[in-house]
Structures are given as C-alpha cells and as structure tokens.
Design an enzyme around this catalytic site. Sequence first.
Site, mmCIF file in Angstrom:
data_model
loop_
_atom_site.group_PDB
_atom_site.id
_atom_site.type_symbol
_atom_site.label_atom_id
_atom_site.label_comp_id
_atom_site.label_asym_id
_atom_site.label_seq_id
_atom_site.Cartn_x
_atom_site.Cartn_y
_atom_site.Cartn_z
ATOM 1 N N ALA A 255 9.495 -2.417 2.087
ATOM 2 C CA ALA A 255 8.701 -3.316 2.935
ATOM 3 C C ALA A 255 9.527 -4.502 3.450
ATOM 4 C CB ALA A 255 7.491 -3.833 2.153
ATOM 5 N N HIS B 102 -8.407 -7.051 -8.105
ATOM 6 C CA HIS B 102 -8.325 -8.435 -7.637
ATOM 7 C C HIS B 102 -8.866 -8.623 -6.222
ATOM 8 C CE1 HIS B 102 -4.730 -6.835 -5.811
ATOM 9 N NE2 HIS B 102 -4.596 -7.913 -5.089
ATOM 10 N N TYR C 128 -1.640 12.587 22.218
ATOM 11 C CA TYR C 128 -1.937 13.007 20.836
ATOM 12 C C TYR C 128 -0.684 13.599 20.187
ATOM 13 C CZ TYR C 128 -4.380 14.943 16.845
ATOM 14 O OH TYR C 128 -4.791 15.214 15.572
ATOM 15 N N PHE D 290 4.850 -2.846 -7.023
ATOM 16 C CA PHE D 290 3.790 -3.642 -6.410
ATOM 17 C C PHE D 290 2.455 -2.993 -6.785
ATOM 18 C CE2 PHE D 290 0.932 -4.807 -2.908
ATOM 19 C CZ PHE D 290 0.891 -6.165 -3.183
ATOM 20 N N ASP D 291 1.358 -3.747 -6.711
ATOM 21 C CA ASP D 291 0.095 -3.230 -7.260
ATOM 22 C C ASP D 291 -0.400 -1.943 -6.607
ATOM 23 O OD1 ASP D 291 -0.513 -4.715 -4.992
ATOM 24 O OD2 ASP D 291 -2.458 -5.373 -5.723
ATOM 25 N N ASP E 7 11.150 1.230 -2.034
ATOM 26 C CA ASP E 7 9.922 0.656 -1.485
ATOM 27 C C ASP E 7 10.426 -0.478 -0.585
ATOM 28 O OD1 ASP E 7 7.639 -0.694 -0.876
ATOM 29 O OD2 ASP E 7 6.884 -0.838 -2.927
ATOM 30 N N LYS F 40 5.337 -6.002 7.045
ATOM 31 C CA LYS F 40 6.124 -7.145 6.564
ATOM 32 C C LYS F 40 7.343 -7.323 7.474
ATOM 33 C CE LYS F 40 3.651 -6.121 2.705
ATOM 34 N NZ LYS F 40 2.715 -5.006 2.606
#
Length: 457
Positions: free
Chosen positions: A216, A449, A72, A124-125, A214, A257
């Site tokens: 990714a 979406h 843990y 990005f969304d 960001d 990604k």
Amino acid sequence: MAKYIPEPFRIKAVERIRLLSREERTERIKEAHYNLFNLKSEDIYIDLLTDSGTNAMSSEQWAGIMNGDEAYAGSKSFQSLLEVCHDIFRYRHFQPVHQGRAAEKVLFPLLLGEGKYAIANTFFDTTRAHVELAGAKALDAVVPEAKEPNLDAPFKGNMDTEKLLCLIEEYRRKIGLIVMTVTNNSAGGQPVSMANLRAVSKIAKEHGIPFCLDAARFSENAYFIKEREADYENKSLKEIVREMFSYADMFTMSAKKDALLNIGGLIGIKDDEELYRKVATRTISYEGFLSYGGLAGRDLEAMRIGLLEALDPAYLRFRIGQVRYLLERLEEAGIPCQKPSGGHGVFVDAKGLLPHIPYHQFPGHALAVELYIEAGIRSCEIGSFLLGRDPETGEQLEAEFEFTRLAIPRRVYTQTHLDYVADALAEIKKRRETIKGYEIVWEPPVLRHFQAKLNAL
Ligand code: F0G
C-alpha cells in the site's frame, strides 16, 4: 526543528470545513457511541482518521478521468495501466481490484487454508482478517525495536529474521505465505530496509514459501530507503521500487494510499502462470472482468497517473517532511510518539501519555475521543481495540502498541492545520490524569473496531 517544506503544488479547488462548538462535539461523539467511525464527516474539522482514499488527486488525474475508457472488456485505460505497472514493478501479471482487501480476498485463499499459517512483519487488520477468513492463522514477527516508541532506529518496520526462522522451524510445512507490509502500518508507518527484504526473500526461497508484499505504501518506503540506507542515496526511486519488488513473488496493494487514488487496488504476480490463472478466475467471480476488476475505466486512468506521481521526489520530500514536522512539534510539547517519524502519519504513544489506562480500557481510543472533543480532530486507535480478541478463547488480546494514529491524507492539509493538531494535543496533555478509559458494550465478530459501541468508564 526541521523546516516545513512548502507544498510542491498550489490549490485549485477547496472544500469547506467547519468547527462545531465543544458542546456539540461532546454530544456528537456520545451519539456515535464513542466510535469515531460513526461520526459524520461534516462534524469533523480535521480528519486524520486515515490516509486511505482521502488523497487529493492532481489536475492531471482529474483530466485523466475524462479519458477513462469504460468498455467492459479490453479497455484502453487497462492497457495503459498495465504499461506503467510493467515499467515500475517489472512483474508479468497485474490485476486491478476495487481496494486492498479485495486483493487479499482474491489471493489469500489460493495460498492458505485450514491448518496453515501466514507470517508478516506486522499484519494490517484487514490483511489479518483475510488470513483468518481463509482458515489460516496470522503470526507477526516484527523487530523488537518497533516496540519501543522512544528508540530511534531507521527501519523499525523490519521483520525479525531470527523469529521468522524459529516460526518456520516450529510450523514447518504449514506455512503458506510470508507477507511484508511496506511501510509497516501498525508499527507506526515505519519502513522496511532493502537488506531486510533481501534477507526475508532468501529465507522464503530456501524454504519454498511464497513471499508477498503488502505494498500500500510502497513509494513512501522507497523514499526512506533512499534517505536512510547506505548505497541507495544516488538511486532513483523507481530503481529502488524495482529492487524492492524483485525480492517478492507477488504483491497486494491498496491503491487508496501511495497510488494517490480515492478507490482502487492491485494484485501483482511476478511469474507464476498457474497462480495468475487462479487469480484471474477468482477476480471474475468477485470483482468483475479482468480489464476493470471492480473499478471504472476512469479509476484505472487515475491509478496509472497516481502511480507515476507517487514516485515524484519533490512530492515525497514534502510528504515525508510534513509528517516529520508534526512529530517534531509534538515532541517539543513532550507528547510521546513512535520515533523516528514514519511515512503516513504520527503515531502518538497513548500508553506513554496515559499510563493510568490499562490496555483493556483502550488508551489509544481514549485519546482519540479526547482529541475530537478538544478540537474536532478525528484520529484512530491502533492498539488493543483494533487488535480484538483471540479467535479461540475470545479473550481480549494485548497489542504490542497502544497508538493514537494521526494519519495524514496526501496533499490535503497545510502547515497551519498541523500546528492546530499539535496545539490541541498539548492542551490535552495538561489534563491527561483526568482522562478515563472505555469499555465495549457491543461488538461484531470480525473487524470490530469499525462498528463497536463503547461507553466511557
Ligand atoms: N494493507 C495495509 C498495510 C493497509 O494499511 C490497508 C488499509 C489495507 C491493506 C487494506 O486496504 O482499505 O484498500 O481495503 N489501511 C487503511 C488504514 C484502511 O486506515 O490504514 P483497503
């Protein structure tokens, strides 16, 4: 046409896929209310919905999974992950979280709130959603060439620095964050140049605004810098990544990604101790203890190995080459696409292919539905359907692009799969005038979406 670069790996485990008949496909998409997220994956032949979490892991990663330390607190897997992260990114603090949007959820409210603004090349969304959930407004400032699919420019993911300066002038102290999405997903997986990162970093510093990557698709972006930007040809990918990250103060990363995982995320804080302490506190509340952050110890092992594999030049050459190959096959068939080829997929210019369908009838979505019916291929709209409505007026916004994204999962499909995709689109092109638009019959208030129900017009 560029030659297909052979896969720099051989296949050890396979997963069966099957093609339903056209009648079955027509029935399934109707039952799914014409939303591709509602389809069962077993009803899909080739799944290009996303490159996120759909990667094939290597035998090293699978072996690493058996070595995961599930303690843990104080897990050995966490320590090993930190060592690799320090070496690659050169930041002081790293916090694993369960995926990219968890990183956004933990970090953004610490920098944004009511009345604040955040500016990105293109959000990005989910990133946009987390800016808005924090009470702030999200503004995009991508370079104008990104909006012309036919224009071949090396770094169409860049931030328009003049627009950025205008926005800073307009909103002044209300700007809480500048975000650079690398590569720029919504603009077609297009890369950001080192020069642009440097310029935006300078502007952010001069105005005292925190600068966040960001990240990714950080290694695909690094590969494009090596390939397309002067003076980087002889630098190693790791050196390029280090320089890219040196310009930002922090990063959020979906590790689903480029880090070649099926689940995972990461926050990096360069040197702001106070900010890191706040990140740590929020992580414990939302994600779990610091040494696992919503993941299992085995996921941390897979992430550590994936981050290293992401920087393998042979892998990236194949990966970027595969996307380029599909783009060239489509161009040959006269299908308009965002050019040049991006990092994680081919973005078909649905506005160009289906000019008779207006943005509010979602041409990118219409093409995605058609591709499923034609060949059992699942893709995804990146356009006005994804963008949604103005949060204040409720009016449908018009996106800068109407794309059907063919996202390529990493190390999953082969050349013949891509040929099959190109042939299917060429078939659809022959009857494009007959393709109709869609209307939404039900939608949730955020990130619609994923869940919306549609009807064919
Ligand atoms: N940032 C970018 C640039 C992304 O592309 C994504 C996810 C996220 C953040 C959120 O990460 O999914 O791990 O929570 N993009 C996926 C896509 C979903 O299909 O492009 P996540």
